[in-house]
Write a protein that holds these residues in place. Structure first.
Motif, PDB file in Angstrom:
ATOM      1  N   LYS B 125       0.905  -1.144  -0.154  1.00 38.47           N
ATOM      2  CA  LYS B 125      -0.101  -0.166   0.093  1.00 38.47           C
ATOM      3  C   LYS B 125       0.756   1.267   0.179  1.00 38.47           C
ATOM      4  CE  LYS B 125      -0.482  -0.091   5.098  1.00 38.47           C
ATOM      5  NZ  LYS B 125      -1.249  -0.527   6.277  1.00 38.47           N
ATOM      6  N   ALA B 126       0.227   2.306  -0.180  1.00 39.57           N
ATOM      7  CA  ALA B 126       0.997   3.703   0.008  1.00 39.57           C
ATOM      8  C   ALA B 126       1.759   3.761   0.985  1.00 39.57           C
ATOM      9  CB  ALA B 126      -0.016   4.756  -0.382  1.00 39.57           C
ATOM     10  N   PRO B 127       2.893   4.280   1.155  1.00 38.62           N
ATOM     11  CA  PRO B 127       3.415   5.080  -0.089  1.00 38.62           C
ATOM     12  C   PRO B 127       4.119   4.347  -1.147  1.00 38.62           C
ATOM     13  CG  PRO B 127       4.807   5.177   1.903  1.00 38.62           C
ATOM     14  CD  PRO B 127       3.660   4.405   2.581  1.00 38.62           C
ATOM     15  N   GLU B 128       4.198   2.874  -1.104  1.00 51.18           N
ATOM     16  CA  GLU B 128       4.775   2.471  -2.302  1.00 51.18           C
ATOM     17  C   GLU B 128       3.911   3.009  -3.490  1.00 51.18           C
ATOM     18  OE1 GLU B 128       5.293  -1.773  -1.532  1.00 51.18           O
ATOM     19  OE2 GLU B 128       5.396  -2.035  -3.825  1.00 51.18           O
ATOM     20  N   THR B 129       4.739   3.142  -4.604  1.00 45.59           N
ATOM     21  CA  THR B 129       4.238   3.767  -5.677  1.00 45.59           C
ATOM     22  C   THR B 129       4.824   3.104  -7.090  1.00 45.59           C
ATOM     23  OG1 THR B 129       4.387   6.065  -4.651  1.00 45.59           O
ATOM     24  CG2 THR B 129       3.972   5.888  -6.913  1.00 45.59           C
ATOM     25  N   LEU B 130       3.793   2.809  -7.783  1.00 52.82           N
ATOM     26  CA  LEU B 130       4.038   2.468  -9.096  1.00 52.82           C
ATOM     27  C   LEU B 130       4.213   3.426 -10.120  1.00 52.82           C
ATOM     28  CD1 LEU B 130       1.227  -0.597  -9.508  1.00 52.82           C
ATOM     29  CD2 LEU B 130       3.732  -0.818  -9.385  1.00 52.82           C
ATOM     30  N   GLU B 131       5.331   3.351 -10.892  1.00 50.99           N
ATOM     31  CA  GLU B 131       5.459   4.355 -11.887  1.00 50.99           C
ATOM     32  C   GLU B 131       5.074   3.652 -13.325  1.00 50.99           C
ATOM     33  OE1 GLU B 131       7.036   7.343 -11.394  1.00 50.99           O
ATOM     34  OE2 GLU B 131       7.670   7.194  -9.502  1.00 50.99           O
ATOM     35  N   LEU B 132       4.166   4.032 -13.916  1.00 56.78           N
ATOM     36  CA  LEU B 132       3.572   3.347 -15.059  1.00 56.78           C
ATOM     37  C   LEU B 132       3.321   4.250 -16.088  1.00 56.78           C
ATOM     38  CD1 LEU B 132       0.747   1.463 -13.155  1.00 56.78           C
ATOM     39  CD2 LEU B 132       2.856   0.347 -14.027  1.00 56.78           C
ATOM     40  N   GLY B 133       4.365   4.557 -16.958  1.00 53.95           N
ATOM     41  CA  GLY B 133       4.376   5.662 -18.108  1.00 53.95           C
ATOM     42  C   GLY B 133       4.258   7.101 -17.163  1.00 53.95           C
TER      43      GLY B 133
END
Lengths: 557, 557
Positions: B125-133
């Motif tokens: 969960k946040a703060p984990e962040t996915l960078e997707l484009g």
């Protein structure tokens, strides 16, 4: 001394809400004289009876004893009480008795089915009395959701039986006779052996509300609505039609009735002198020229029925009229359990158009026609029966009602369809069980519920249908190739090849391997071919279809 | 300066409760990078999709733009959000991201469909962040009726979008994370362009109740019940399973879980470390030896599904156990609209056995997993979006939610499936409409909802099926007689003669009159024969059947 007995046998309506058909008998065992109270229908559904037009009780037991049947009594004009009179009368061929409004509807049912409407005889309410063999029968008025609903008092040498009919404890029902506790107490005063009592709303622990409570909210709605108002309710709920029409009229709206059942019901009610002071109505043709905010349409289709006016409006135009953003659609009705999906479809279609959809969730626009638990208890107290037999309900409701009656000091018993109960003694006694069931009106003809016809349809609907034809010559040898036709299945197999070709190849292989014995034996051959088709279809697309095999054998002339 | 735009396109879930599939795009028009949030299923019904196993969104639009798709995000493990991942993944072939519990369920879906479970990637969960484009995506926990339900924050160069996921405002949900207004306010604080918000319960004006309110009534039920207690709820409602099991355990009852989904869910929840302090359970085998009054079965089938444990118990025995008079059956669940008939069948079967059936009508044994109107309003206030886009609801709910949002000062718009909306500016703008729809898993293969296969099945279910075969020789002359086979129809006509014979006679007559041109033309001949069959069948039994004609032409070799 006397060996005569009083028996009761429901052939429908006990364990379901629908197709009511209650038999009473009095006399020596096996020679009782009989009467039938109500002869109704149940509606079909796609899951268990696709394509069926109407569901009716199987009357075989009664038909075989027709010579002992005195009469058919109809308590009121709802379809689940009168709906099968036309279709099934020819099996019984005895007079049908009902009060005026109900009799008029029953005559229309007879006419529709090509039977003689003169077989239906109008009877006045009590004290008018029918003498039917050992039975003396009187109709007494009850409040319900349509005019002239009645219960019946059945006096027999073994005592008095009261059948409540469908009722609610409404002293201001708008149209029709009010609930009359004095009269009911009077019926009870002479001593009642058994009360057969409506169980529909036994689960509801609140006191019932009166039709009159709807007047103010409906009037307000008609005043406040911006655009056109379209309201639906059961066509037979003449009181509601009037509440809606009067409110609209007073708010300056013209009233237009739409849908076949709506027109038929109001016409009959008018002819019967029940529908008095109904505001003037206009035709759909005329309605087109009325500004939307000055219009109320009252339409059929409270259950989302696909062919009714409401569903047609949901799909687009009905008789030149259509709904728009800013209009209001009112369900002045409840959704019968099982119809939620159909009603939901109509609601959503209207919502998509921007129409405001109102229903009874805030309990402002509909009241039930059936007595809730406190009102049932009051009925018990008025009639004071020795025993209470719950009728008109699903098993759960019947059980709950019987439990309630026992807790309140009465004898009681759940008597499901087909159970013969002796009411002669102090408590009901199960004495026999007879075969009962359902028959279907399917198109213009009757079929049995259990004869496999509808089962085959359901199988085709679930699995699709594969049809195999092959021709064998005089020596049981295959002439040409076997053909397979598929209907209701994906046309290609997992590799993209046409499914029927794959099936045909497998069938040809099977036939090439089949021994002479198999080839000569229709049953063996059918079984083998069917197995091949189901196996291949399962393998290719994961379905087990319904399979029909036709083997044609060419003979030497 | 920038011509980049932020777009939103629902392919499912907007206008229905089911098969959620929401596309977001960012970039230059026609070249937006895309993500898909959720990929769920809807369940079939006999009326509109008989025989269909699962209904899924038609992803053609997305498939054609697969090169632009970054990822699939799954908010939680309910079937209407994750159910199509296995069956449709091969059309998209991008990574699937979800939190641990959801990812485990998604991997099982992939496995079941023969896909690689490693395509599913677990995200914290946040703060984990996915960078997707162009997208930065974070999962935030919400309370719902299963563990680890989440909303997602989608940050784009055009601003922040928040997707609520399915949620309720429950601070004591039992199992799973509680509703956390502080965290939601934090998300809102940085400014939110658009909130896509659950609309399921927008019609309900009461504040929602917590899972914790069920503990006392359920505990009392377990103590007071005389015989065996059998409870059903959604298998994924792990909090409820625990509430039921703990109450039973404390009342001295052994707990037995039954039904495939029940075992699978609890196993996954245990492996994920979510299901802590669950009381010991016993096997169905062991349950047989426990006195009834010391037993709780928790079973599948809260919706009356025919193959689930509850329906099997209703029909008789399931895994050696059966219900008896004095036992209690508890629906710790709500009936999804449309399933009333199926649930009713189960309830009635139990009532007939004398089993006490309890449901949530007194609001003691179930709470919804979705936020009611006051809780939705609180959510609006916490997130404070510029615009609110209602999702997860039928049209009526979406309209109601949009109306509510506008009344509360937000921009809003009902965006149905297939509508492409530009969210870049101050208000949503409809910029395109794309073809969308439904595909069916039918057995092991997919079929289109509109390709006529299911329509043919429905026609056979309603009208029955008549199959006609005839053979023509090289000169287009009839060889032998035409054959008619009927399936799903009354076998005899109005005079009692076999229906297929009557049809065959009429076909033979038609063929004897048909000109050479007709006989040589397959289409003409088919049309003529079909018309004859339908006419005769209508005349004889009042039905218009589905008709299949096979004309075999013998050729000179």
């Amino acid at each position: 001394m006397s060996k005569d007995r009083l028996i009761y046998l429901p052939l429908g309506g006990a364990g379901e809400v629908g197709m009511n058909a209650y038999v009473f008998g009095y006399g020596p065992k096996g020679r009782e004289r009989l009467i039938l109270v109500d002869l109704g229908v149940t509606f079909s559904d796609m899951a268990s009876s696709p394509g069926v037009d109407l569901i009716m009780p199987d009357l075989r037991w009664l038909e075989e004893r027709r010579d002992r049947l005195e009469a058919i009594i109809i308590t009121h004009a709802h379809e689940d009480h009168v709906g099968a009179v036309g279709q099934l009368w020819h099996k019984l061929r005895v007079p049908v008795y009902a009060r005026d409004f109900t009799a008029r509807i029953a005559r229309l049912k007879m006419q529709d089915a090509g039977q003689d409407p003169e077989q239906v005889i109008t009877v006045g309410k009590a004290p008018e009395t029918l003498e039917l063999g050992p039975f003396r029968v009187q109709f007494f008025p009850v409040a319900h959701s349509l005019p002239e609903a009645s219960g019946v008092v059945i006096d027999t040498p073994a005592g008095r039986v009261v059948h409540s009919g469908d009722f609610k404890a409404d002293r201001t029902p708008g149209v029709g006779e009010p609930h009359d506790p004095e009269m009911l107490a009077q019926i009870g005063r002479s001593g009642v052996k058994a009360l057969l009592c409506d169980s529909t709303n036994v689960m509801n622990t609140h006191a019932g509300r009166s039709e009159a409570t709807l007047t103010a909210p409906i009037a307000q709605l008609m005043r406040d609505a911006r655009g056109m108002v379209v309201a639906t309710t059961f066509a037979s709920n003449v009181a509601r039609l009037k509440t809606l029409a009067v409110a609209a009229h007073e708010a300056g709206r013209s009233v237009c009735l739409m849908g076949r059942a709506m027109l038929r019901m109001t016409q009959v009610a008018t002819e019967a002198g029940i529908l008095k002071d109904f505001p003037p109505t206009i035709s759909p043709e005329a309605a087109k020229d009325v500004p939307r905010e000055k219009l109320l349409l009252i339409v059929t289709g409270s259950q989302g029925e696909g062919r009714a006016a409401s569903a047609q409006l949901a799909r687009g135009t009905y008789m030149g009229l259509n709904m728009k953003e800013g209009d209001t659609f009112l369900f002045s009705s409840m959704t019968i359990p099982g119809n939620e999906r159909e009603v939901g479809r109509v609601v959503n279609a209207f919502a998509r158009m921007g129409v405001d959809v109102l229903d009874n969730s805030a309990r402002l626009y509909h009241v039930s026609g059936h007595a809730n638990r406190p009102d049932l208890e009051a009925m018990h107290d008025l009639i004071q029966p020795q025993m209470l037999i719950p009728v008109h309900g699903e098993h759960r409701m019947l059980h709950e009602h019987a439990k309630l009656a026992i807790a309140r000091g009465m004898q009681s018993m759940v008597v499901p369809n087909g159970a013969v109960v002796d009411l002669t003694g102090a408590a009901p006694v199960l004495v026999d069980e007879v075969e009962t069931g359902r028959v279907y009106l399917d198109g213009s003809r009757m079929i049995g519920a259990m004869d496999g016809i509808v089962r085959d349809r359901i199988r085709m609907a679930i699995g699709g249908h594969v049809f195999v034809t092959l021709i064998l010559d005089e020596d049981d040898e295959l002439l040409g190739d076997p053909w397979a036709e598929i209907v209701g299945l994906r046309p290609t197999g997992k590799g993209g090849q046409p499914l029927n070709e794959i099936i045909e190849e497998e069938l040809a292989q099977y036939l090439s391997r089949a021994g002479a014995k198999t080839m000569a034996d229709d049953d063996k051959l059918n079984d083998g071919l069917r197995r091949v088709v189901r196996q291949v279809t399962m393998e290719e697309i994961g379905k087990k279809p319904e399979v029909t095999i036709v083997v044609s054998r060419l003979m030497n002339d």
